[in-house]
Design an enzyme around this catalytic site. Structure first.
Site: not given
Ligand code: R5P
Length: 303
Positions: A43-44, A198, A229, A233
């Site tokens: 069930d996880g 940014k 992630s 960015t």
């Molecule tokens: C700033 O917000 C962090 O240092 C990273 O630049 C950011 O979390 C990278 O996230 P993603 O790869 O989703 O752009």
């Protein structure tokens, strides 16, 4: 032989994440390894059980909380509380990647501040000492009532780049949140440094990186960040320096989370390589933070 009466200086618990890193730390410190059985029910739900005895032992649990973050944190809470129930000595939790650390403040009314919730839970289950790496916002650590310390992988990342013999390196961060990272790496590899600016839309998550002239023409460029992630960015930054004639572009980060196809896109955009640390396990985790952890544990003298 009854081992329960032997007092170990510190024993390292091998949790379900970053097994390699935990083993590397244990071998550097010549510490005993504590093994855990873990599984996920149909069930996880998570299950953990200590296979080795922990009574009276000072434990160091090394466990990163990258995806699936909720499950990873739950495993850590189970490991800590269970070890305490079983009568362990002092317990240090080392969470190289602090999942939820990017939820460090309430931007929109009514939002949860995830990192603070996690801190309260860590204390509630009985963590005595806490360590993490390159936390998104260092002021998050001020919410701990227990002793908490931030370690940094940035110097090791600089040292790793030294071996590449880069040509007139220019080191930069893809935003202005922590330009010191570029400065530190540039100092180690004798390069110049800079940063971009940014904005992230708090509702859509859309990222806008502003064009800026940088002295990158015909130079090797290193773009350094804490986390990659979605890769958005990094992709914006790569495009800006490529447009300005950068020669080779190297991407380096502490936490190569690299969700979905982000690595592919980063290469497609023109990066020559992606380097990350073993704070999280991925095929890009080529720089080990084990020496940093071993050093910190020895200095803390938590025996
Ligand atoms: C700033 O917000 C962090 O240092 C990273 O630049 C950011 O979390 C990278 O996230 P993603 O790869 O989703 O752009």
């Amino acid at each position: 032989m009854d081992l329960s009466c032997i007092s170990y200086r510190m024993s390292i618990v091998i949790g379900p994440s970053v097994n390699m890193l935990a083993s590397r730390v244990a071998s550097r410190l010549n510490s005993e390894l504590i093994h855990i059985e873990y599984k996920i029910f149909p069930d996880g739900e998570s299950y953990i059980r200590y296979i080795d005895d922990v009574k009276g032992k000072n434990l160091v649990i090394i466990h990163s909380c990258d995806a699936p973050q909720d499950k990873r944190w739950m495993e850590l809470f189970f490991m800590v509380k269970t070890a305490k129930d079983l009568g362990c000595g002092r317990l240090t939790a080392i969470v190289p990647y602090f999942g939820y650390s990017r939820q460090d403040r309430r931007i929109l009314h009514g939002e949860a501040v995830g990192s603070e919730v996690i801190i309260r839970l860590l204390e509630a289950v009985g963590v005595d000492y806490f360590m993490t790496f390159d936390i998104h916002n260092v002021s998050t650590l001020s919410h701990f009532k227990i002793k908490a310390q931030e370690l940094s992988a940035i110097p090791s990342m600089g040292e790793y780049l030294l071996h590449l013999n880069l040509n007139e390196p220019f080191v930069m961060t893809p935003d202005d949140e922590a330009p010191w990272r570029a400065e530190k790496v540039a100092e180690i590899i004798s390069g110049d440094w800079g940063y971009l600016k940014k904005d992230r839309d708090p509702v859509t998550g859309e990222i806008t990186t502003y064009f800026k002239e940088l002295p990158v023409r015909d130079r090797d460029v290193v773009i350094v960040d804490d986390v990659i992630s979605t890769g958005k960015t990094m992709l914006n930054a790569i495009r800006i320096v490529r447009e300005q004639g950068a020669r080779n572009i190297y991407v380096i980060c502490v936490f190569p989370l690299l969700s979905e196809d982000s690595a592919k896109e980063i290469f497609r955009a023109g990066a020559k390589a992606i380097y990350g640390t073993d704070c999280v396990e991925s095929k890009f985790s080529v720089i080990s933070v084990a020496p940093i952890i071993a050093d910190a544990l020895e200095k803390w003298d938590i025996s």
